[in-house]
Design an enzyme around this catalytic site. Structure first.
Site, short mmCIF file in Angstrom:
data_model
loop_
_atom_site.label_atom_id
_atom_site.label_comp_id
_atom_site.label_asym_id
_atom_site.label_seq_id
_atom_site.Cartn_x
_atom_site.Cartn_y
_atom_site.Cartn_z
N LYS A 15 -13.08 15.14 -21.43
CA LYS A 15 -12.84 15.81 -20.13
C LYS A 15 -14.06 16.62 -19.70
O LYS A 15 -14.50 16.56 -18.57
CB LYS A 15 -11.59 16.71 -20.21
CG LYS A 15 -10.33 15.99 -20.66
CD LYS A 15 -9.13 16.91 -20.73
CE LYS A 15 -9.20 18.00 -21.78
NZ LYS A 15 -9.20 17.51 -23.18
N ARG A 90 -1.87 22.34 -18.06
CA ARG A 90 -1.52 21.88 -19.40
C ARG A 90 -0.03 22.04 -19.68
O ARG A 90 0.43 21.67 -20.75
CB ARG A 90 -2.26 22.75 -20.41
CG ARG A 90 -3.19 21.94 -21.30
CD ARG A 90 -4.21 22.87 -21.78
NE ARG A 90 -4.79 22.55 -23.01
CZ ARG A 90 -6.11 22.44 -23.14
NH1 ARG A 90 -6.89 22.54 -22.10
NH2 ARG A 90 -6.62 22.24 -24.32
N ARG A 127 -18.86 17.14 -32.66
CA ARG A 127 -19.25 17.83 -31.41
C ARG A 127 -20.04 19.09 -31.73
O ARG A 127 -19.73 19.83 -32.65
CB ARG A 127 -18.01 18.21 -30.60
CG ARG A 127 -18.39 19.10 -29.41
CD ARG A 127 -17.30 19.24 -28.39
NE ARG A 127 -16.09 19.85 -28.92
CZ ARG A 127 -14.97 19.98 -28.22
NH1 ARG A 127 -14.91 19.53 -26.98
NH2 ARG A 127 -13.91 20.53 -28.75
N ARG A 160 -17.66 24.49 -32.44
CA ARG A 160 -16.55 25.33 -32.00
C ARG A 160 -15.63 25.66 -33.16
O ARG A 160 -15.40 24.83 -34.03
CB ARG A 160 -15.76 24.60 -30.91
CG ARG A 160 -16.08 25.11 -29.52
CD ARG A 160 -15.49 24.27 -28.43
NE ARG A 160 -14.05 24.10 -28.51
CZ ARG A 160 -13.33 23.45 -27.58
NH1 ARG A 160 -13.94 22.94 -26.53
NH2 ARG A 160 -12.03 23.30 -27.70
N ARG A 171 -3.86 20.92 -32.31
CA ARG A 171 -4.07 20.82 -30.86
C ARG A 171 -3.51 19.49 -30.32
O ARG A 171 -2.95 19.44 -29.24
CB ARG A 171 -5.58 20.92 -30.53
CG ARG A 171 -6.11 22.36 -30.66
CD ARG A 171 -7.60 22.42 -30.90
NE ARG A 171 -8.41 21.81 -29.89
CZ ARG A 171 -9.66 21.38 -30.09
NH1 ARG A 171 -10.23 21.50 -31.29
NH2 ARG A 171 -10.35 20.84 -29.12
P1 AP5 Z 1 -15.59 16.73 -24.70
O1 AP5 Z 1 -16.07 16.28 -23.36
O2 AP5 Z 1 -16.04 18.05 -25.20
O3 AP5 Z 1 -14.00 16.56 -24.82
P2 AP5 Z 1 -12.82 17.37 -24.14
O4 AP5 Z 1 -11.79 16.37 -23.72
O5 AP5 Z 1 -13.35 18.28 -23.09
O6 AP5 Z 1 -12.29 18.11 -25.43
P3 AP5 Z 1 -11.89 19.64 -25.71
O7 AP5 Z 1 -11.79 19.75 -27.20
O8 AP5 Z 1 -12.82 20.59 -25.03
O9 AP5 Z 1 -10.50 19.70 -25.11
P4 AP5 Z 1 -9.42 20.69 -25.46
O10 AP5 Z 1 -8.48 20.35 -24.40
O11 AP5 Z 1 -8.88 20.65 -26.83
O12 AP5 Z 1 -10.17 22.11 -25.46
P5 AP5 Z 1 -10.28 23.24 -24.35
O13 AP5 Z 1 -11.62 23.82 -24.45
O14 AP5 Z 1 -9.78 22.76 -23.04
O15 AP5 Z 1 -16.05 15.58 -25.73
C1 AP5 Z 1 -15.76 15.68 -27.11
C2 AP5 Z 1 -16.94 15.11 -27.91
O16 AP5 Z 1 -17.07 13.72 -27.64
C3 AP5 Z 1 -18.31 15.74 -27.54
O17 AP5 Z 1 -19.07 15.80 -28.73
C4 AP5 Z 1 -18.93 14.73 -26.57
O18 AP5 Z 1 -20.34 14.75 -26.63
C5 AP5 Z 1 -18.37 13.42 -27.07
N1 AP5 Z 1 -18.10 12.48 -26.00
C6 AP5 Z 1 -17.33 12.71 -24.91
N2 AP5 Z 1 -17.24 11.62 -24.13
C7 AP5 Z 1 -17.97 10.67 -24.78
C8 AP5 Z 1 -18.25 9.31 -24.50
N3 AP5 Z 1 -17.77 8.69 -23.42
N4 AP5 Z 1 -19.02 8.62 -25.36
C9 AP5 Z 1 -19.49 9.21 -26.46
N5 AP5 Z 1 -19.26 10.50 -26.80
C10 AP5 Z 1 -18.51 11.22 -25.97
O19 AP5 Z 1 -9.19 24.29 -24.89
C11 AP5 Z 1 -9.40 25.04 -26.05
C12 AP5 Z 1 -8.22 25.99 -26.24
O20 AP5 Z 1 -8.14 26.90 -25.11
C13 AP5 Z 1 -6.86 25.34 -26.32
O21 AP5 Z 1 -6.53 24.91 -27.63
C14 AP5 Z 1 -5.94 26.48 -25.83
O22 AP5 Z 1 -5.74 27.43 -26.84
C15 AP5 Z 1 -6.78 27.14 -24.74
N6 AP5 Z 1 -6.54 26.60 -23.39
C16 AP5 Z 1 -7.43 25.93 -22.62
N7 AP5 Z 1 -6.88 25.59 -21.45
C17 AP5 Z 1 -5.59 26.06 -21.48
C18 AP5 Z 1 -4.53 25.98 -20.56
N8 AP5 Z 1 -4.65 25.37 -19.37
N9 AP5 Z 1 -3.35 26.55 -20.92
C19 AP5 Z 1 -3.20 27.20 -22.09
N10 AP5 Z 1 -4.18 27.28 -23.02
C20 AP5 Z 1 -5.38 26.70 -22.71
#
Ligand code: AP5
Length: 214
Positions: A15, A90, A127, A160, A171
């Protein structure tokens, strides 16, 4: 008319990576609830202090904290042409809040980035993110030019805290219980587009381009 894009999908589906590319292409801001929360934790704000324990445990931060944060962002001047949401909504409560600020005149598209659990655990273990500007890397797929150093700002790359297998699996389970129901929510609205999350970025963007023109 605002161009509003929601990127839905499990942790590690891409994402943030795809969102950042789309933001450059479409020239509209990327708003990541995870990044906003991490910023608040870093600055020791009241919201950040409340959020940290949930984030460390791989659980969702309570809706009221996240909703307040997102409302403040999307109502800003920078979002008047549109915005891309990564990690929000979410929960159904968050989706219903978002409905209130989307009007019939807006173009809403929801892309669901799909990938399997074992693939995602493996991908997230590799990552690294820039501790300074937040740029996302992957040690194998998208490595920095110089190991440990951000190509963009020269910042130090870090792993992270929630990217260890136990918390990643937690997660993924939270995602299935609380976020996956949103897939049906947006299917019913007729704005739902599944795309593969386990393929290269070029192909993912190609899939999105079938719906959002540029
Ligand atoms: P990346 O693009 O970083 O993946 P992502 O889908 O953004 O993954 P996240 O882990 O950031 O999602 P998440 O939803 O768990 O975490 P968030 O920060 O939102 O890509 C991942 C890896 O793959 C990278 O190394 C990248 O380089 C590689 N990659 C990507 N695409 C690729 C491709 N096409 N080809 C090759 N490599 C690729 O949330 C963290 C925490 O915050 C949550 O656990 C929760 O506690 C809280 N939180 C956040 N939002 C909310 C909400 N709305 N409500 C309540 N709590 C929330």
């Amino acid at each position: 008319m605002r161009n509003i894009i929601i990127l839905l999908g499990p942790p590690g589906a891409g994402k943030g990576t795809v969102g950042s590319e789309l933001s450059d292409i479409l020239n509209i801001p990327l708003i990541s609830s995870g990044d906003l929360l991490r910023e608040n934790v870093k600055k020791c704000t009241v919201s950040g202090e409340k959020a940290q324990k949930y984030m460390d445990a791989g659980e969702l931060v309570p809706d009221d904290i996240v909703i307040e944060m997102i409302e403040g962002r999307v109502s800003g001047e920078k979002c008047k042409e549109g915005f891309i949401l990564d990690g929000f909504p979410r929960t159904l409560v968050q989706a219903e809040m978002l409905d209130k600020i989307i009007s019939d005149k807006d173009a809403l598209n929801v892309f669901y980035l799909k990938a399997g659990d074992d693939f995602l655990v493996n991908r997230l273990s590799n990552r690294r993110v820039c501790g300074n500007c937040g740029k996302i890397y992957h040690l194998v797929n998208i490595p920095p030019k110089k190991p440990g150093v951000c190509d963009v700002c020269g910042g130090h790359l870090v792993q992270r805290q929630d990217d260890n297998e136990e918390i990643i699996r937690k997660r993924l389970s939270v995602y299935r219980d609380l976020t996956a129901p949103l897939l049906d929510y947006y299917k019913k609205k007729g704005v739902f587009y599944p795309i593969p999350g386990d393929t290269d970025i070029k192909r993912m963007l190609g899939e999105i381009k079938k719906t959002v023109q540029w």
